[in-house]
Design an enzyme around this catalytic site. Sequence first.
Site, PDB file in Angstrom:
ATOM      1  N   GLU A   1       0.800  -1.240   0.000  1.00 40.04           N
ATOM      2  CA  GLU A   1       0.000   0.000   0.000  1.00 40.04           C
ATOM      3  C   GLU A   1       0.830   1.287   0.000  1.00 40.04           C
ATOM      4  OE1 GLU A   1      -2.775  -0.347   3.258  1.00 40.04           O
ATOM      5  OE2 GLU A   1      -3.745  -2.101   2.388  1.00 40.04           O
TER       6      GLU A   1
ATOM      7  N   GLU B   1      -5.888 -10.948  -1.416  1.00 38.17           N
ATOM      8  CA  GLU B   1      -6.727 -10.817  -0.208  1.00 38.17           C
ATOM      9  C   GLU B   1      -8.181 -10.721  -0.647  1.00 38.17           C
ATOM     10  OE1 GLU B   1      -5.370  -7.527   2.247  1.00 38.17           O
ATOM     11  OE2 GLU B   1      -3.276  -7.982   1.818  1.00 38.17           O
TER      12      GLU B   1
HETATM   13  C1  XIL Z   1      -5.971  -6.858   8.378  1.00 34.85           C
HETATM   14  C2  XIL Z   1      -6.192  -8.098   9.233  1.00 34.85           C
HETATM   15  O1  XIL Z   1      -7.038  -8.982   8.544  1.00 34.85           O
HETATM   16  C3  XIL Z   1      -6.769  -7.714  10.566  1.00 34.85           C
HETATM   17  O2  XIL Z   1      -6.848  -8.844  11.432  1.00 34.85           O
HETATM   18  C4  XIL Z   1      -5.907  -6.635  11.224  1.00 34.85           C
HETATM   19  O3  XIL Z   1      -6.522  -6.189  12.411  1.00 34.85           O
HETATM   20  C5  XIL Z   1      -5.706  -5.455  10.286  1.00 34.85           C
HETATM   21  O4  XIL Z   1      -5.171  -5.917   9.059  1.00 34.85           O
HETATM   22  N1  XIL Z   1      -4.918  -4.954   3.753  1.00 34.85           N
HETATM   23  C6  XIL Z   1      -3.842  -5.711   4.171  1.00 34.85           C
HETATM   24  C7  XIL Z   1      -4.009  -6.642   5.325  1.00 34.85           C
HETATM   25  O5  XIL Z   1      -2.793  -5.695   3.520  1.00 34.85           O
HETATM   26  O6  XIL Z   1      -2.827  -6.778   6.068  1.00 34.85           O
HETATM   27  C8  XIL Z   1      -5.133  -6.217   6.231  1.00 34.85           C
HETATM   28  O7  XIL Z   1      -5.311  -7.237   7.193  1.00 34.85           O
HETATM   29  C9  XIL Z   1      -6.391  -5.960   5.439  1.00 34.85           C
HETATM   30  C10 XIL Z   1      -6.180  -4.856   4.443  1.00 34.85           C
END
Ligand code: XIL
Length: 361
Positions: free
Chosen positions: A157, A263
């Site tokens: 990001e 994701e």
């Molecule tokens: C999220 C996790 O799923 C949560 O458990 C945590 O509290 C916050 O992070 N983008 C990403 C991930 O790259 O690392 C994030 O994961 C979701 C958004």
Amino acid sequence: MRELGVVVFVLLLSTGSTPAASTTDHPSLAEVFAVHFAIGMGVDGADLDDPATWSLVRHHAATVTLENALKPQVVQPAPGRFDFEPADRLVDAARAAGLRVHGHTLVWHRHAPEWLFLDTRGHPAEPAQVLERLRNHITTVVQHFRGRVESWDVVNEALAEGGYGLRDSPWLQALGPDYLIEAFRAAETADPEALLFYNDYDLASRAKREQVLALVERLRAAGVRIDGIGMQGHLSLDWPAIEQLEDSLRAFHAAGLVVRISELDVTVFPRNATTPNHDPYAGGLPEDRQAALARRYAALFAGFVRHRDAIVSVTFWNTHDGRSWLNHHGPHPRTDHPLLFDRDRQPKPAFFAVIEQAAGD
Ligand code: XIL
């Protein structure tokens, strides 16, 4: 008395005291899609500690991403104090189950401990010190997992909201845009075999796609290797259009990059809806929403299969609806239903709709 005990035991067995069918009664996503790409899931300690969830992971995934255990704050909470225990436990369990492991993430503006950017008096640290910490973190973590973690989100990001330039993160403030080059170089040096990715959200948007391609050009011009792009894919029923996603897949593939859908989840709430402080689907998802989710997932996977030349893996975030981060994300926690498995770890209509897409057109 003893006989009664035996009768009760046999009765319990025959009535099936477990709530529903086993998680492994259904076709394995990983097996069904193996000809196209690897299927993955984002996992945390809670998934490993729950036998039903871990059996779901073992049955349906070929690869896992550690949801939180490799984030900088967890791995190096204080200068030079590395804590690999939570990640080692997950990595070893995954590998023992025959799963591949993707590392997430080495550099991010979130979940980065504050000390990275401060000197001992709490003032902004000198750039040279921040650079040394960036290199040391990446080198130590990547070397620790060398041979066990096959690929890394080196930077997560880094692009600004909307995709206009780089995010004004503490990394950018301390080191300028070259921190990306430094990060990829350090990762490559620490494990020349590992595949290196840049990971971000909203990459179906044209602005962000173009920024990613510009970033890749900068890295390549500096002589550092980048293998692929992680398209996070936190999607909704109404966004983005499949064509937009396909445009990005095509563009990344044409630039010689592989893509991880890194994701994937599909919220059942409208994108950008101002969230009222209530929880409409706490009791379950109505049938029409369930069907809409299945249609959306079918269209997405039909697109992924069409672009199997570009895509190396599709990883869900996370295992089942009860474990989705979306239940806690945003200003008002609310019950979401964004995955293929419900809170009882049972496949939803979306699961069967996805399985059907493996056959292609
Ligand atoms: C999220 C996790 O799923 C949560 O458990 C945590 O509290 C916050 O992070 N983008 C990403 C991930 O790259 O690392 C994030 O994961 C979701 C958004």
